[in-house]
Design a protein around this motif. Sequence first.
Motif, PDB file in Angstrom:
ATOM      1  N   ALA A   1      61.974 -27.582  13.946  1.00 58.91           N
ATOM      2  CA  ALA A   1      61.555 -28.942  13.617  1.00 58.91           C
ATOM      3  C   ALA A   1      62.591 -29.642  12.749  1.00 58.91           C
ATOM      4  CB  ALA A   1      60.196 -28.919  12.920  1.00 58.91           C
ATOM      5  N   THR A   2      63.148 -28.946  11.776  1.00 59.71           N
ATOM      6  CA  THR A   2      64.177 -29.520  10.906  1.00 59.71           C
ATOM      7  C   THR A   2      65.407 -29.901  11.727  1.00 59.71           C
ATOM      8  OG1 THR A   2      63.379 -28.273   8.996  1.00 59.71           O
ATOM      9  CG2 THR A   2      65.635 -29.104   8.882  1.00 59.71           C
ATOM     10  N   ARG A   3      65.840 -28.999  12.610  1.00 58.39           N
ATOM     11  CA  ARG A   3      66.994 -29.296  13.481  1.00 58.39           C
ATOM     12  C   ARG A   3      66.703 -30.460  14.422  1.00 58.39           C
ATOM     13  NH1 ARG A   3      66.887 -23.774  14.210  1.00 58.39           N
ATOM     14  NH2 ARG A   3      66.252 -24.035  16.372  1.00 58.39           N
ATOM     15  N   SER A   4      65.428 -30.673  14.737  1.00 62.86           N
ATOM     16  CA  SER A   4      65.011 -31.751  15.637  1.00 62.86           C
ATOM     17  C   SER A   4      64.713 -33.045  14.894  1.00 62.86           C
ATOM     18  CB  SER A   4      63.784 -31.300  16.432  1.00 62.86           C
ATOM     19  OG  SER A   4      64.093 -30.157  17.194  1.00 62.86           O
ATOM     20  N   ASN A   5      65.054 -33.080  13.605  1.00 60.69           N
ATOM     21  CA  ASN A   5      64.871 -34.265  12.759  1.00 60.69           C
ATOM     22  C   ASN A   5      63.417 -34.672  12.564  1.00 60.69           C
ATOM     23  OD1 ASN A   5      67.671 -34.645  12.241  1.00 60.69           O
ATOM     24  ND2 ASN A   5      67.862 -35.441  14.328  1.00 60.69           N
ATOM     25  N   ILE A   6      62.520 -33.701  12.610  1.00 65.59           N
ATOM     26  CA  ILE A   6      61.116 -33.959  12.300  1.00 65.59           C
ATOM     27  C   ILE A   6      60.987 -33.962  10.779  1.00 65.59           C
ATOM     28  CG2 ILE A   6      58.794 -32.959  12.430  1.00 65.59           C
ATOM     29  CD1 ILE A   6      59.508 -32.074  15.302  1.00 65.59           C
ATOM     30  N   LYS A   7      60.365 -35.013  10.231  1.00 70.40           N
ATOM     31  CA  LYS A   7      60.282 -35.198   8.782  1.00 70.40           C
ATOM     32  C   LYS A   7      59.240 -34.309   8.119  1.00 70.40           C
ATOM     33  CE  LYS A   7      61.681 -40.017   8.890  1.00 70.40           C
ATOM     34  NZ  LYS A   7      61.251 -41.398   8.640  1.00 70.40           N
ATOM     35  N   ALA A   8      58.159 -34.018   8.842  1.00 69.36           N
ATOM     36  CA  ALA A   8      57.073 -33.229   8.258  1.00 69.36           C
ATOM     37  C   ALA A   8      56.255 -32.594   9.367  1.00 69.36           C
ATOM     38  CB  ALA A   8      56.170 -34.100   7.390  1.00 69.36           C
ATOM     39  N   LEU A   9      55.663 -31.460   9.051  1.00 70.15           N
ATOM     40  CA  LEU A   9      54.730 -30.800   9.948  1.00 70.15           C
ATOM     41  C   LEU A   9      53.331 -30.921   9.361  1.00 70.15           C
ATOM     42  CD1 LEU A   9      56.656 -27.547  10.939  1.00 70.15           C
ATOM     43  CD2 LEU A   9      56.152 -29.527  12.390  1.00 70.15           C
ATOM     44  N   TYR A  10      52.388 -31.255  10.214  1.00 66.18           N
ATOM     45  CA  TYR A  10      50.980 -31.356   9.851  1.00 66.18           C
ATOM     46  C   TYR A  10      50.225 -30.297  10.637  1.00 66.18           C
ATOM     47  CZ  TYR A  10      52.245 -35.834   7.835  1.00 66.18           C
ATOM     48  OH  TYR A  10      52.816 -36.807   7.065  1.00 66.18           O
ATOM     49  N   LEU A  11      49.056 -29.936  10.164  1.00 66.33           N
ATOM     50  CA  LEU A  11      48.221 -28.989  10.898  1.00 66.33           C
ATOM     51  C   LEU A  11      46.769 -29.156  10.501  1.00 66.33           C
ATOM     52  CD1 LEU A  11      47.246 -26.294   9.007  1.00 66.33           C
ATOM     53  CD2 LEU A  11      49.706 -26.004   9.004  1.00 66.33           C
ATOM     54  N   LEU A  12      45.912 -28.660  11.352  1.00 66.34           N
ATOM     55  CA  LEU A  12      44.475 -28.571  11.097  1.00 66.34           C
ATOM     56  C   LEU A  12      44.089 -27.114  11.249  1.00 66.34           C
ATOM     57  CD1 LEU A  12      43.682 -31.608  13.313  1.00 66.34           C
ATOM     58  CD2 LEU A  12      42.979 -31.481  10.934  1.00 66.34           C
ATOM     59  N   THR A  13      43.286 -26.609  10.320  1.00 63.06           N
ATOM     60  CA  THR A  13      42.860 -25.213  10.406  1.00 63.06           C
ATOM     61  C   THR A  13      41.440 -25.049   9.887  1.00 63.06           C
ATOM     62  OG1 THR A  13      43.388 -22.925   9.814  1.00 63.06           O
ATOM     63  CG2 THR A  13      43.894 -24.611   8.167  1.00 63.06           C
ATOM     64  N   THR A  14      40.730 -24.131  10.476  1.00 62.98           N
ATOM     65  CA  THR A  14      39.397 -23.786   9.973  1.00 62.98           C
ATOM     66  C   THR A  14      39.408 -22.433   9.277  1.00 62.98           C
ATOM     67  OG1 THR A  14      38.790 -22.819  12.107  1.00 62.98           O
ATOM     68  CG2 THR A  14      38.180 -25.137  11.739  1.00 62.98           C
ATOM     69  N   THR A  15      40.497 -21.691   9.427  1.00 65.88           N
ATOM     70  CA  THR A  15      40.508 -20.314   8.892  1.00 65.88           C
ATOM     71  C   THR A  15      41.754 -19.921   8.122  1.00 65.88           C
ATOM     72  OG1 THR A  15      41.447 -19.473  10.950  1.00 65.88           O
ATOM     73  CG2 THR A  15      39.030 -19.471  10.775  1.00 65.88           C
ATOM     74  N   ALA A  16      42.854 -20.657   8.259  1.00 61.69           N
ATOM     75  CA  ALA A  16      44.134 -20.174   7.729  1.00 61.69           C
ATOM     76  C   ALA A  16      44.710 -21.049   6.627  1.00 61.69           C
ATOM     77  CB  ALA A  16      45.139 -20.032   8.867  1.00 61.69           C
ATOM     78  N   ASP A  17      43.892 -21.809   5.917  1.00 57.02           N
ATOM     79  CA  ASP A  17      44.426 -22.692   4.886  1.00 57.02           C
ATOM     80  C   ASP A  17      45.139 -21.924   3.778  1.00 57.02           C
ATOM     81  OD1 ASP A  17      41.706 -21.898   4.509  1.00 57.02           O
ATOM     82  OD2 ASP A  17      41.498 -23.321   2.869  1.00 57.02           O
ATOM     83  N   THR A  18      44.612 -20.783   3.372  1.00 61.34           N
ATOM     84  CA  THR A  18      45.252 -19.981   2.322  1.00 61.34           C
ATOM     85  C   THR A  18      46.617 -19.468   2.790  1.00 61.34           C
ATOM     86  OG1 THR A  18      43.090 -19.330   1.504  1.00 61.34           O
ATOM     87  CG2 THR A  18      44.948 -18.009   0.783  1.00 61.34           C
ATOM     88  N   PHE A  19      46.695 -19.023   4.032  1.00 61.06           N
ATOM     89  CA  PHE A  19      47.953 -18.561   4.616  1.00 61.06           C
ATOM     90  C   PHE A  19      48.996 -19.678   4.558  1.00 61.06           C
ATOM     91  CE2 PHE A  19      50.648 -18.526   8.437  1.00 61.06           C
ATOM     92  CZ  PHE A  19      51.303 -17.319   8.288  1.00 61.06           C
ATOM     93  N   PHE A  20      48.632 -20.867   5.026  1.00 61.09           N
ATOM     94  CA  PHE A  20      49.583 -21.966   5.060  1.00 61.09           C
ATOM     95  C   PHE A  20      49.916 -22.485   3.666  1.00 61.09           C
ATOM     96  CE2 PHE A  20      48.398 -22.096   9.567  1.00 61.09           C
ATOM     97  CZ  PHE A  20      49.669 -22.151  10.121  1.00 61.09           C
TER      98      PHE A  20
END
Length: 154
Positions: A82-101
């Motif tokens: 994503a960084t190499r592709s000039n994406i400024k930020a990554l977003y996500l939705l989770t019901t189980t992995a918030d602590t992991f992220f």
Amino acid sequence: MEQVAYSQDIDALLVACDLPIDDLRDNNNVCFFGLRHESGLMGVIGIEVCGDFGLLRSFAISAANRGNGLGQKLVAFSEEWATRSNIKALYLLTTTADTFFERLGYEELSRSEAPRNIAETSQFAGLCPDSSTFMCKALGSNHALHRTSRRARR
């Protein structure tokens, strides 16, 4: 770790992990990354490209391969892409992995803080329940992208 085309293997792994697949077959905006072994697909992650932003999605590790750091490697690989592709930020939705992220530097946001092109994805608009945790990680030099995150307000 490599970029992989959407396939029956990805479909089966996502279904086994109770993740939505309804919009993936016809969505050319999702790039998948995975790790294969002789026994098949060990893990996969996708980035739905939404202009300057990406929606991290379809993150699944086969049951036999959990707990060995593969998830962290998949996330790191996708962030580098994503960084190499000039994406400024990554977003996500989770019901189980918030602590992991959270351990990987993602911060919880209110869904109202979603950029329009993220909020308009089928993942955000309907496939993930409203109870999902919405998170973001700025990439590259964009570290101050969301100064109003819940963590900063605490």
